[in-house]
Design a protein around this motif. Structure first.
Motif, PDB file in Angstrom:
ATOM      1  N   PHE A   9       5.166  -3.700   3.839  1.00  0.00           N
ATOM      2  CA  PHE A   9       5.280  -5.102   3.436  1.00  0.00           C
ATOM      3  C   PHE A   9       5.182  -5.983   4.667  1.00  0.00           C
ATOM      4  CE2 PHE A   9       8.094  -4.529  -0.606  1.00  0.00           C
ATOM      5  CZ  PHE A   9       6.968  -4.358  -1.391  1.00  0.00           C
ATOM      6  N   VAL A  10       4.445  -7.089   4.528  1.00  0.00           N
ATOM      7  CA  VAL A  10       4.480  -8.160   5.526  1.00  0.00           C
ATOM      8  C   VAL A  10       4.937  -9.410   4.785  1.00  0.00           C
ATOM      9  CG1 VAL A  10       2.782  -7.212   7.117  1.00  0.00           C
ATOM     10  CG2 VAL A  10       2.001  -8.641   5.248  1.00  0.00           C
ATOM     11  N   SER A  11       5.838 -10.136   5.395  1.00  0.00           N
ATOM     12  CA  SER A  11       6.415 -11.282   4.708  1.00  0.00           C
ATOM     13  C   SER A  11       6.978 -12.274   5.701  1.00  0.00           C
ATOM     14  CB  SER A  11       7.541 -10.814   3.775  1.00  0.00           C
ATOM     15  OG  SER A  11       8.164 -11.912   3.158  1.00  0.00           O
ATOM     16  N   CYS A  12       7.009 -13.525   5.297  1.00  0.00           N
ATOM     17  CA  CYS A  12       7.693 -14.530   6.113  1.00  0.00           C
ATOM     18  C   CYS A  12       9.092 -14.781   5.565  1.00  0.00           C
ATOM     19  CB  CYS A  12       6.882 -15.822   6.196  1.00  0.00           C
ATOM     20  SG  CYS A  12       6.401 -16.492   4.622  1.00  0.00           S
ATOM     21  N   TYR A  13       9.520 -13.937   4.621  1.00  0.00           N
ATOM     22  CA  TYR A  13      10.836 -14.076   4.017  1.00  0.00           C
ATOM     23  C   TYR A  13      11.782 -12.991   4.508  1.00  0.00           C
ATOM     24  CZ  TYR A  13       8.149 -16.914   0.763  1.00  0.00           C
ATOM     25  OH  TYR A  13       7.316 -17.843   0.220  1.00  0.00           O
ATOM     26  N   TYR A  39       8.575  -2.771   6.892  1.00  0.00           N
ATOM     27  CA  TYR A  39       8.674  -4.172   6.493  1.00  0.00           C
ATOM     28  C   TYR A  39       8.538  -4.994   7.768  1.00  0.00           C
ATOM     29  CZ  TYR A  39      10.833  -8.062   3.805  1.00  0.00           C
ATOM     30  OH  TYR A  39      11.095  -9.229   3.151  1.00  0.00           O
ATOM     31  N   LEU A  40       7.445  -5.743   7.888  1.00  0.00           N
ATOM     32  CA  LEU A  40       7.221  -6.582   9.062  1.00  0.00           C
ATOM     33  C   LEU A  40       7.365  -8.049   8.687  1.00  0.00           C
ATOM     34  CD1 LEU A  40       4.033  -4.844  10.506  1.00  0.00           C
ATOM     35  CD2 LEU A  40       6.334  -4.776  11.460  1.00  0.00           C
ATOM     36  N   LEU A  41       8.140  -8.774   9.481  1.00  0.00           N
ATOM     37  CA  LEU A  41       8.272 -10.214   9.262  1.00  0.00           C
ATOM     38  C   LEU A  41       7.166 -10.953   9.993  1.00  0.00           C
ATOM     39  CD1 LEU A  41      12.116 -10.834   9.520  1.00  0.00           C
ATOM     40  CD2 LEU A  41      10.679 -10.959   7.483  1.00  0.00           C
ATOM     41  N   LYS A  42       6.553 -11.908   9.282  1.00  0.00           N
ATOM     42  CA  LYS A  42       5.532 -12.767   9.894  1.00  0.00           C
ATOM     43  C   LYS A  42       6.237 -13.832  10.716  1.00  0.00           C
ATOM     44  CE  LYS A  42       2.394 -12.535   5.921  1.00  0.00           C
ATOM     45  NZ  LYS A  42       1.771 -13.328   4.863  1.00  0.00           N
ATOM     46  N   PRO A  43       5.732 -14.239  11.822  1.00  0.00           N
ATOM     47  CA  PRO A  43       4.564 -13.652  12.466  1.00  0.00           C
ATOM     48  C   PRO A  43       4.968 -12.389  13.233  1.00  0.00           C
ATOM     49  CG  PRO A  43       5.357 -15.491  13.778  1.00  0.00           C
ATOM     50  CD  PRO A  43       6.242 -15.397  12.557  1.00  0.00           C
ATOM     51  N   PHE A  44       4.197 -11.345  13.065  1.00  0.00           N
ATOM     52  CA  PHE A  44       4.450 -10.127  13.822  1.00  0.00           C
ATOM     53  C   PHE A  44       3.382 -10.020  14.892  1.00  0.00           C
ATOM     54  CE2 PHE A  44       2.145  -9.178   9.950  1.00  0.00           C
ATOM     55  CZ  PHE A  44       1.004  -8.567  10.423  1.00  0.00           C
ATOM     56  N   ASP A  45       3.652  -9.214  15.899  1.00  0.00           N
ATOM     57  CA  ASP A  45       2.679  -9.090  16.974  1.00  0.00           C
ATOM     58  C   ASP A  45       1.979  -7.731  16.883  1.00  0.00           C
ATOM     59  OD1 ASP A  45       4.497  -7.252  18.096  1.00  0.00           O
ATOM     60  OD2 ASP A  45       5.343  -8.751  19.420  1.00  0.00           O
ATOM     61  N   VAL A  86      -1.283   1.168   2.518  1.00  0.00           N
ATOM     62  CA  VAL A  86      -1.509  -0.194   2.037  1.00  0.00           C
ATOM     63  C   VAL A  86      -0.612  -1.124   2.844  1.00  0.00           C
ATOM     64  CG1 VAL A  86      -1.151  -1.781   0.102  1.00  0.00           C
ATOM     65  CG2 VAL A  86      -2.187   0.458  -0.304  1.00  0.00           C
ATOM     66  N   ILE A  87      -1.209  -2.185   3.356  1.00  0.00           N
ATOM     67  CA  ILE A  87      -0.455  -3.260   3.996  1.00  0.00           C
ATOM     68  C   ILE A  87      -0.570  -4.447   3.052  1.00  0.00           C
ATOM     69  CG2 ILE A  87      -0.278  -4.820   5.978  1.00  0.00           C
ATOM     70  CD1 ILE A  87      -1.671  -2.620   7.646  1.00  0.00           C
ATOM     71  N   THR A  88       0.569  -4.961   2.594  1.00  0.00           N
ATOM     72  CA  THR A  88       0.525  -6.037   1.617  1.00  0.00           C
ATOM     73  C   THR A  88       1.579  -7.112   1.876  1.00  0.00           C
ATOM     74  OG1 THR A  88       0.613  -6.575  -0.748  1.00  0.00           O
ATOM     75  CG2 THR A  88       2.011  -4.756  -0.020  1.00  0.00           C
ATOM     76  N   ASP A  89       1.162  -8.327   1.637  1.00  0.00           N
ATOM     77  CA  ASP A  89       2.097  -9.440   1.627  1.00  0.00           C
ATOM     78  C   ASP A  89       3.001  -9.266   0.407  1.00  0.00           C
ATOM     79  OD1 ASP A  89       3.355 -11.872   2.051  1.00  0.00           O
ATOM     80  OD2 ASP A  89       1.621 -13.096   1.542  1.00  0.00           O
ATOM     81  N   ILE A  90       4.192  -9.761   0.478  1.00  0.00           N
ATOM     82  CA  ILE A  90       5.091  -9.687  -0.679  1.00  0.00           C
ATOM     83  C   ILE A  90       4.779 -10.812  -1.659  1.00  0.00           C
ATOM     84  CG2 ILE A  90       7.466  -9.990  -1.451  1.00  0.00           C
ATOM     85  CD1 ILE A  90       8.397  -8.462   0.940  1.00  0.00           C
TER      86      ILE A  90
END
Length: 130
Positions: A81-85, A102-108, A52-56
């Motif tokens: 987790f993908v998040s801009c936080y 845990y990937l921070l937006k924007p990720f490539d 699962v890939i999910t925004d926080i």
């Protein structure tokens, strides 16, 4: 093939995650894309995903609540987790929930590719051990 679900309340990011990656190249079948955690959880109760890939931060049910509920369904689901936080509090909660990454937006795309490749290898190893 392994099963993938994605949740993000930003339709642009959700569409990008669905369209920019050829998930089959990673031995993944994208079985659902959802605007919030509750919608993903409802679908996961019928067809359990492997990843699962999910925004926080999402309305209705956020990624942390979703992850807690998914852990009750299956402790083996790999969650990203993908998040801009870049908030340490979110990172602490992710650790407690045994989040895979845990990937921070924007990720490539290379970042996402590395994470997904690692998770698919882990899933393959787990299947071989069974």
């Amino acid at each position: 093939m392994f099963k993938l679900m994605i949740a993000d309340d930003n339709p642009y990011i959700l569409n990008e995650l669905c369209e920019i990656v050829d998930w089959e190249d990673y031995n993944l079948n994208l079985i659902g894309a959802f605007p919030n955690g509750k919608a993903l959880l409802t679908a996961a109760q019928k067809d359990l995903p492997d990843i699962v890939i999910t925004d926080i931060s999402m309305p209705i049910m956020n990624g942390i609540e979703l992850s807690s509920a998914l852990r009750l369904l299956s402790p083996n689901i790999k969650i990203v987790f993908v998040s801009c936080y870049p908030d340490f509090d979110y990172a602490q909660k992710a650790i407690k929930l045994h989040i895979s990454d845990y990937l921070l937006k924007p990720f490539d795309l290379p970042q996402l590719s590395d994470v997904i490749t690692k998770l698919v290898h882990t899933l393959c190893d787990e299947r071989l051990q069974k």
